[in-house]
Design a protein around this motif. Structure first.
Motif, PDB file in Angstrom:
ATOM      1  N   LEU A 173       4.157   5.618  -1.475  1.00  0.00           N
ATOM      2  CA  LEU A 173       4.537   5.621  -0.059  1.00  0.00           C
ATOM      3  C   LEU A 173       3.363   5.219   0.833  1.00  0.00           C
ATOM      4  O   LEU A 173       3.525   4.458   1.794  1.00  0.00           O
ATOM      5  CB  LEU A 173       5.071   6.994   0.339  1.00  0.00           C
ATOM      6  N   LYS A 174       2.175   5.697   0.503  1.00  0.00           N
ATOM      7  CA  LYS A 174       0.970   5.348   1.264  1.00  0.00           C
ATOM      8  C   LYS A 174       0.673   3.852   1.152  1.00  0.00           C
ATOM      9  O   LYS A 174       0.370   3.194   2.157  1.00  0.00           O
ATOM     10  CB  LYS A 174      -0.212   6.158   0.732  1.00  0.00           C
ATOM     11  N   THR A 175       0.795   3.312  -0.047  1.00  0.00           N
ATOM     12  CA  THR A 175       0.543   1.884  -0.251  1.00  0.00           C
ATOM     13  C   THR A 175       1.557   1.038   0.508  1.00  0.00           C
ATOM     14  O   THR A 175       1.190   0.029   1.128  1.00  0.00           O
ATOM     15  CB  THR A 175       0.574   1.542  -1.751  1.00  0.00           C
ATOM     16  N   CYS A 176       2.820   1.441   0.478  1.00  0.00           N
ATOM     17  CA  CYS A 176       3.852   0.707   1.214  1.00  0.00           C
ATOM     18  C   CYS A 176       3.543   0.685   2.713  1.00  0.00           C
ATOM     19  O   CYS A 176       3.656  -0.364   3.358  1.00  0.00           O
ATOM     20  CB  CYS A 176       5.233   1.311   0.963  1.00  0.00           C
ATOM     21  N   ARG A 177       3.135   1.834   3.258  1.00  0.00           N
ATOM     22  CA  ARG A 177       2.779   1.885   4.681  1.00  0.00           C
ATOM     23  C   ARG A 177       1.598   0.951   4.966  1.00  0.00           C
ATOM     24  O   ARG A 177       1.589   0.234   5.965  1.00  0.00           O
ATOM     25  CB  ARG A 177       2.427   3.307   5.094  1.00  0.00           C
ATOM     26  N   LYS A 178       0.609   0.986   4.085  1.00  0.00           N
ATOM     27  CA  LYS A 178      -0.608   0.201   4.276  1.00  0.00           C
ATOM     28  C   LYS A 178      -0.328  -1.299   4.298  1.00  0.00           C
ATOM     29  O   LYS A 178      -0.909  -2.028   5.098  1.00  0.00           O
ATOM     30  CB  LYS A 178      -1.603   0.534   3.162  1.00  0.00           C
ATOM     31  N   ILE A 179       0.582  -1.758   3.426  1.00  0.00           N
ATOM     32  CA  ILE A 179       0.851  -3.197   3.357  1.00  0.00           C
ATOM     33  C   ILE A 179       2.060  -3.611   4.199  1.00  0.00           C
ATOM     34  O   ILE A 179       2.440  -4.775   4.227  1.00  0.00           O
ATOM     35  CB  ILE A 179       1.022  -3.672   1.900  1.00  0.00           C
ATOM     36  N   GLY A 180       2.674  -2.641   4.889  1.00  0.00           N
ATOM     37  CA  GLY A 180       3.802  -2.945   5.765  1.00  0.00           C
ATOM     38  C   GLY A 180       5.096  -3.217   5.029  1.00  0.00           C
ATOM     39  O   GLY A 180       5.956  -3.935   5.527  1.00  0.00           O
ATOM     40  N   LYS A 181       5.242  -2.643   3.858  1.00  0.00           N
ATOM     41  CA  LYS A 181       6.453  -2.828   3.053  1.00  0.00           C
ATOM     42  C   LYS A 181       7.335  -1.593   3.169  1.00  0.00           C
ATOM     43  O   LYS A 181       6.850  -0.469   3.162  1.00  0.00           O
ATOM     44  CB  LYS A 181       6.066  -3.033   1.584  1.00  0.00           C
ATOM     45  N   GLU A 182       8.639  -1.794   3.270  1.00  0.00           N
ATOM     46  CA  GLU A 182       9.589  -0.684   3.275  1.00  0.00           C
ATOM     47  C   GLU A 182       9.693  -0.154   1.847  1.00  0.00           C
ATOM     48  O   GLU A 182       9.996  -0.903   0.926  1.00  0.00           O
ATOM     49  CB  GLU A 182      10.958  -1.169   3.758  1.00  0.00           C
ATOM     50  N   PRO A 183       9.427   1.138   1.639  1.00  0.00           N
ATOM     51  CA  PRO A 183       9.525   1.686   0.277  1.00  0.00           C
ATOM     52  C   PRO A 183      10.956   1.587  -0.242  1.00  0.00           C
ATOM     53  O   PRO A 183      11.905   1.789   0.508  1.00  0.00           O
ATOM     54  CB  PRO A 183       9.124   3.144   0.416  1.00  0.00           C
ATOM     55  N   GLN A 184      11.078   1.257  -1.500  1.00  0.00           N
ATOM     56  CA  GLN A 184      12.404   1.220  -2.107  1.00  0.00           C
ATOM     57  C   GLN A 184      12.878   2.655  -2.300  1.00  0.00           C
ATOM     58  O   GLN A 184      12.089   3.554  -2.569  1.00  0.00           O
ATOM     59  CB  GLN A 184      12.364   0.507  -3.448  1.00  0.00           C
ATOM     60  N   ARG A 185      14.158   2.858  -2.136  1.00  0.00           N
ATOM     61  CA  ARG A 185      14.767   4.165  -2.332  1.00  0.00           C
ATOM     62  C   ARG A 185      15.853   4.019  -3.389  1.00  0.00           C
ATOM     63  O   ARG A 185      16.560   3.010  -3.416  1.00  0.00           O
ATOM     64  CB  ARG A 185      15.384   4.702  -1.037  1.00  0.00           C
TER      65      ARG A 185
END
Length: 92
Positions: A55-67
């Motif tokens: 989740l932290k990496t997704c926020r950092k790179i501006g990617k929506e986390p997959q659910r």
């Protein structure tokens, strides 16, 4: 396979008797996120860290986390079928 859940993520868990290690992979998403531990406590900690890091990496790179999928599916049925299942079956 056993499963674990943390912060909305689910993981499939296994045990490798040859290497004497528990392992897991976050399920229901195409991103591959694995983790492992020598004990159940270590496995849980590694799972939580993997989810938090994802989740932290997704926020950092501006990617929506997959659910993962919710498990709900909308289907049209005949009104009489809907009425049957919409009522409390314990009272029938």
């Amino acid at each position: 396979m056993n499963t674990m859940t943390y912060n909305g993520s689910h993981a499939c868990i296994g045990f490798d008797a040859e290497d004497d290690v528990f392992f897991g992979k976050i399920a229901g998403i195409s991103d591959v996120i694995g983790f492992h531990g020598d004990s159940v406590a270590e496995l849980k900690k590694a799972f939580h860290e993997a989810v938090d890091d994802y989740l932290k990496t997704c926020r950092k790179i501006g990617k929506e986390p997959q659910r993962p999928s919710s498990g709900k599916m909308m289907v049209r049925v005949a009104p009489e079928v809907h009425r049957f299942f919409a009522h409390d079956q314990d009272t029938c």
